[in-house]
Design a protein around this motif. Sequence first.
Motif, PDB file in Angstrom:
ATOM      1  N   TYR A 145      38.372  70.931  51.091  1.00 18.66           N
ATOM      2  CA  TYR A 145      37.247  71.507  49.594  1.00 18.66           C
ATOM      3  C   TYR A 145      38.737  71.875  49.094  1.00 18.66           C
ATOM      4  CZ  TYR A 145      36.122  74.667  46.468  1.00 18.66           C
ATOM      5  OH  TYR A 145      35.713  75.394  45.237  1.00 18.66           O
ATOM      6  N   ILE A 146      39.531  71.315  47.595  1.00 20.50           N
ATOM      7  CA  ILE A 146      40.264  72.133  47.121  1.00 20.50           C
ATOM      8  C   ILE A 146      39.757  72.426  45.968  1.00 20.50           C
ATOM      9  CG2 ILE A 146      42.559  71.285  46.287  1.00 20.50           C
ATOM     10  CD1 ILE A 146      43.002  70.923  48.641  1.00 20.50           C
ATOM     11  N   ASN A 147      40.361  74.337  45.650  1.00 23.13           N
ATOM     12  CA  ASN A 147      40.096  75.368  44.448  1.00 23.13           C
ATOM     13  C   ASN A 147      41.065  74.852  43.742  1.00 23.13           C
ATOM     14  OD1 ASN A 147      38.674  76.722  42.844  1.00 23.13           O
ATOM     15  ND2 ASN A 147      38.034  78.374  43.756  1.00 23.13           N
ATOM     16  N   ASP A 148      40.648  73.862  41.845  1.00 24.54           N
ATOM     17  CA  ASP A 148      41.761  74.325  40.975  1.00 24.54           C
ATOM     18  C   ASP A 148      40.734  74.610  39.817  1.00 24.54           C
ATOM     19  OD1 ASP A 148      44.852  73.787  41.052  1.00 24.54           O
ATOM     20  OD2 ASP A 148      43.742  72.442  40.637  1.00 24.54           O
ATOM     21  N   ALA A 149      39.896  75.474  40.181  1.00 23.65           N
ATOM     22  CA  ALA A 149      39.386  76.297  39.418  1.00 23.65           C
ATOM     23  C   ALA A 149      38.924  78.018  38.477  1.00 23.65           C
ATOM     24  CB  ALA A 149      37.782  75.709  39.284  1.00 23.65           C
ATOM     25  N   PHE A 150      40.418  77.900  38.247  1.00 26.64           N
ATOM     26  CA  PHE A 150      40.849  79.546  38.258  1.00 26.64           C
ATOM     27  C   PHE A 150      39.936  80.244  37.726  1.00 26.64           C
ATOM     28  CE2 PHE A 150      43.744  82.763  36.410  1.00 26.64           C
ATOM     29  CZ  PHE A 150      43.763  83.736  37.862  1.00 26.64           C
ATOM     30  N   GLY A 151      39.301  79.877  35.773  1.00 28.33           N
ATOM     31  CA  GLY A 151      38.839  79.970  35.378  1.00 28.33           C
ATOM     32  C   GLY A 151      37.559  80.333  36.207  1.00 28.33           C
ATOM     33  N   THR A 152      36.753  80.316  37.495  1.00 27.66           N
ATOM     34  CA  THR A 152      35.978  81.009  37.856  1.00 27.66           C
ATOM     35  C   THR A 152      36.235  81.421  39.498  1.00 27.66           C
ATOM     36  OG1 THR A 152      35.019  78.684  39.063  1.00 27.66           O
ATOM     37  CG2 THR A 152      33.870  79.392  37.238  1.00 27.66           C
ATOM     38  N   CYS A 153      36.969  81.512  39.350  1.00 32.74           N
ATOM     39  CA  CYS A 153      37.335  82.341  40.637  1.00 32.74           C
ATOM     40  C   CYS A 153      36.820  83.837  41.433  1.00 32.74           C
ATOM     41  CB  CYS A 153      38.809  82.427  41.142  1.00 32.74           C
ATOM     42  SG  CYS A 153      39.406  80.942  41.794  1.00 32.74           S
ATOM     43  N   HIS A 154      37.014  84.450  39.905  1.00 30.98           N
ATOM     44  CA  HIS A 154      36.348  85.904  40.119  1.00 30.98           C
ATOM     45  C   HIS A 154      35.106  85.675  40.114  1.00 30.98           C
ATOM     46  CE1 HIS A 154      35.482  84.486  35.895  1.00 30.98           C
ATOM     47  NE2 HIS A 154      35.346  86.273  35.719  1.00 30.98           N
ATOM     48  N   ARG A 155      34.247  84.847  40.106  1.00 33.01           N
ATOM     49  CA  ARG A 155      33.004  84.447  40.984  1.00 33.01           C
ATOM     50  C   ARG A 155      32.845  83.823  42.592  1.00 33.01           C
ATOM     51  NH1 ARG A 155      32.040  87.840  37.543  1.00 33.01           N
ATOM     52  NH2 ARG A 155      31.624  86.959  35.194  1.00 33.01           N
ATOM     53  N   ALA A 156      31.386  84.483  42.709  1.00 33.76           N
ATOM     54  CA  ALA A 156      30.897  83.320  44.539  1.00 33.76           C
ATOM     55  C   ALA A 156      30.137  82.851  44.068  1.00 33.76           C
ATOM     56  CB  ALA A 156      30.704  84.145  45.388  1.00 33.76           C
ATOM     57  N   HIS A 157      30.244  81.376  44.165  1.00 30.30           N
ATOM     58  CA  HIS A 157      29.619  80.420  42.718  1.00 30.30           C
ATOM     59  C   HIS A 157      29.578  79.606  44.189  1.00 30.30           C
ATOM     60  CE1 HIS A 157      29.073  81.198  38.849  1.00 30.30           C
ATOM     61  NE2 HIS A 157      29.254  82.552  39.550  1.00 30.30           N
ATOM     62  N   ALA A 158      28.294  78.713  44.772  1.00 28.24           N
ATOM     63  CA  ALA A 158      28.171  77.905  45.627  1.00 28.24           C
ATOM     64  C   ALA A 158      29.235  76.833  45.850  1.00 28.24           C
ATOM     65  CB  ALA A 158      26.730  77.268  46.194  1.00 28.24           C
ATOM     66  N   SER A 159      29.655  76.293  44.539  1.00 33.63           N
ATOM     67  CA  SER A 159      30.319  74.933  43.968  1.00 33.63           C
ATOM     68  C   SER A 159      31.997  75.769  44.446  1.00 33.63           C
ATOM     69  CB  SER A 159      30.626  74.302  42.442  1.00 33.63           C
ATOM     70  OG  SER A 159      30.704  75.582  42.440  1.00 33.63           O
ATOM     71  N   ASN A 160      32.381  77.079  45.228  1.00 33.69           N
ATOM     72  CA  ASN A 160      33.700  77.561  45.226  1.00 33.69           C
ATOM     73  C   ASN A 160      33.195  78.409  46.506  1.00 33.69           C
ATOM     74  OD1 ASN A 160      32.433  80.096  44.061  1.00 33.69           O
ATOM     75  ND2 ASN A 160      34.349  80.109  42.705  1.00 33.69           N
ATOM     76  N   VAL A 161      33.500  79.612  46.218  1.00 32.92           N
ATOM     77  CA  VAL A 161      33.385  80.323  47.862  1.00 32.92           C
ATOM     78  C   VAL A 161      32.138  79.281  48.893  1.00 32.92           C
ATOM     79  CG1 VAL A 161      31.987  82.444  48.890  1.00 32.92           C
ATOM     80  CG2 VAL A 161      33.445  81.654  46.456  1.00 32.92           C
ATOM     81  N   GLY A 162      30.880  79.019  48.630  1.00 28.72           N
ATOM     82  CA  GLY A 162      29.942  78.396  49.008  1.00 28.72           C
ATOM     83  C   GLY A 162      31.032  77.424  50.000  1.00 28.72           C
ATOM     84  N   ILE A 163      31.443  76.005  48.999  1.00 27.08           N
ATOM     85  CA  ILE A 163      32.464  75.235  50.209  1.00 27.08           C
ATOM     86  C   ILE A 163      33.582  75.329  50.899  1.00 27.08           C
ATOM     87  CG2 ILE A 163      32.437  72.551  49.823  1.00 27.08           C
ATOM     88  CD1 ILE A 163      31.830  72.184  47.521  1.00 27.08           C
ATOM     89  N   ALA A 164      34.201  76.248  50.259  1.00 30.75           N
ATOM     90  CA  ALA A 164      35.224  76.880  50.696  1.00 30.75           C
ATOM     91  C   ALA A 164      35.278  77.593  52.164  1.00 30.75           C
ATOM     92  CB  ALA A 164      36.164  77.826  49.873  1.00 30.75           C
ATOM     93  N   SER A 165      33.762  77.923  51.779  1.00 38.84           N
ATOM     94  CA  SER A 165      33.881  78.992  53.259  1.00 38.84           C
ATOM     95  C   SER A 165      33.155  77.885  55.187  1.00 38.84           C
ATOM     96  CB  SER A 165      32.627  80.214  53.331  1.00 38.84           C
ATOM     97  OG  SER A 165      32.992  80.499  52.632  1.00 38.84           O
ATOM     98  N   LEU A 166      33.116  76.568  54.258  1.00 41.16           N
ATOM     99  CA  LEU A 166      32.288  75.864  55.426  1.00 41.16           C
ATOM    100  C   LEU A 166      33.538  74.558  56.018  1.00 41.16           C
ATOM    101  CD1 LEU A 166      29.092  75.469  53.713  1.00 41.16           C
ATOM    102  CD2 LEU A 166      29.378  77.044  55.913  1.00 41.16           C
ATOM    103  N   ILE A 167      34.332  74.378  55.177  1.00 42.15           N
ATOM    104  CA  ILE A 167      35.467  73.369  55.467  1.00 42.15           C
ATOM    105  C   ILE A 167      36.438  73.688  55.571  1.00 42.15           C
ATOM    106  CG2 ILE A 167      33.984  71.439  55.386  1.00 42.15           C
ATOM    107  CD1 ILE A 167      34.441  70.214  52.669  1.00 42.15           C
ATOM    108  N   PRO A 168      37.608  72.751  55.707  1.00 41.22           N
ATOM    109  CA  PRO A 168      38.886  73.788  56.105  1.00 41.22           C
ATOM    110  C   PRO A 168      39.264  72.851  54.318  1.00 41.22           C
ATOM    111  CG  PRO A 168      38.892  71.399  57.339  1.00 41.22           C
ATOM    112  CD  PRO A 168      37.324  72.027  57.217  1.00 41.22           C
ATOM    113  N   SER A 169      39.692  74.149  53.527  1.00 41.30           N
ATOM    114  CA  SER A 169      40.101  74.455  52.766  1.00 41.30           C
ATOM    115  C   SER A 169      41.304  74.522  52.006  1.00 41.30           C
ATOM    116  CB  SER A 169      39.216  75.490  51.282  1.00 41.30           C
ATOM    117  OG  SER A 169      39.399  75.752  52.425  1.00 41.30           O
ATOM    118  N   GLY A 170      42.063  74.448  50.343  1.00 42.23           N
ATOM    119  CA  GLY A 170      43.316  74.788  49.987  1.00 42.23           C
ATOM    120  C   GLY A 170      42.594  74.712  48.664  1.00 42.23           C
ATOM    121  N   ILE A 171      44.240  75.081  48.164  1.00 48.86           N
ATOM    122  CA  ILE A 171      43.602  75.648  46.102  1.00 48.86           C
ATOM    123  C   ILE A 171      44.783  74.551  45.234  1.00 48.86           C
ATOM    124  CG2 ILE A 171      43.449  77.801  46.443  1.00 48.86           C
ATOM    125  CD1 ILE A 171      46.405  78.633  46.102  1.00 48.86           C
TER     126      ILE A 171
END
Length: 394
Positions: A145-171
């Motif tokens: 999982y790669i998070n490249d959506a800075f505009g939502t990084c201050h929110r804990a949503h399933a599509s960012n915090v949720g997935i990132a907590s479950l599989i190997p992840s990076g920015i």
Amino acid sequence: MKKTIRDFELTGKKVIIRCDFNVPLKDGKITDDNRIVESLKTINYALENGAKVVLMSHLGRVKSVEDKRKNSLKVVAERLGELLNKEVIFIPETRGNKLEEAISELNNGDVLLVENTRFEDLPNKLESGNDLGLATYWAKLGDIYINDAFGTCHRAHASNVGIASLIPSGIGFLVEKEIQMIGDVIANPDRPLTVILGGAKVSDKIGVIKNLVNVADYILIGGGMAFSFLNARGLEVGKSIVDEASLEFCKEILTNYPNKVILPVDVVCGKEVNEMAKATTKLINDMGTADIGLDIGPKTVLHFLQYLNKSNTVIWNGPVGVFEINQFSSGTKALANILANLDITTIIGGGDTAAAVINMGYKEAFTHISTGGGASLEMLEGVTLPGIEAITNR
Ligand code: ADP
Ligand code: MG
């Protein structure tokens, strides 16, 4: 240090990239594709490295069936396909067989876009509520999982915090740049560091002031919030916007940091806040009871210039006047012009400030213009953003 996309072997892997495709739409058409253009670097990197790319994003808010009809990512898939010059497989679902099959059929270097993640907010806010079941389902669709959506990084949503907590992840590259340009600069600035703060209310920026007053060498205050500080100093500010509840806070800041916090010396006043208002420049001691302070004056610009000229880094958040009205936009324009011509690190944070300087034609003139309004403010507050925190450590 968080892992980045460069830390992974991507070939043959199903790579979920959370993008920010939250583009403005009018009558079903994209009016500004900047966010799609900005996301290309990370997507292309994944494609060039042989990943099977699964893109996710939200688009607007989804509270009704009508919102679903209006906020489909189909138009984004079409525009992205043009920009990438390749087919973007669009799946008009956020879960189910069709999505799972399409992902299993991806070849290396293929790209697929999942429908608006916030369709899962109807009826139960599964996306925005970071529902574990939804996050687990989405996480199973990918290997990385790669998070490249800075505009939502201050929110804990399933599509960012949720997935990132479950599989190997990076920015991705965009989030990495925001961290380098805001987080790292605040942590270790090339001094002197000057912060320009403006905007409407002190109360919106208390967290930012509290954090930056410790970090910055100088804080130049303009905008509506200047009048709370001037009022706290005992001056008549007429009908300017004053944040009664923040006056004690302003007094404390002025007492504790007398040489660091710099206030306007003159202001552009009106008697009303509209396009017809007559603008009059006054020294701050001369404001009358009917005056509304709506911009910093030319003497203040020169006063601020002394500090800007000796700085090596400037961070600017908050327009210093009601820039939406021409006769009260000179201060904001003057500062934008000064910063654009200084050969130092210049960083713009905050949604309205970014929009203002881009509209004034300075898109390329600063070291960095943050793409995340709320997220950049929280970073300026020194808050750890949940969307970044959840990423795997190096
Ligand atoms: P950002 O989104 O960049 O963080 P803010 O939302 O805090 O910025 O502030 C932007 C708003 O501040 C603008 O709409 C502008 O009109 C308003 N503003 C600036 N100066 C004044 C003023 N003197 N009085 C009232 N509003 C002001
Ligand atoms: Mg704003």
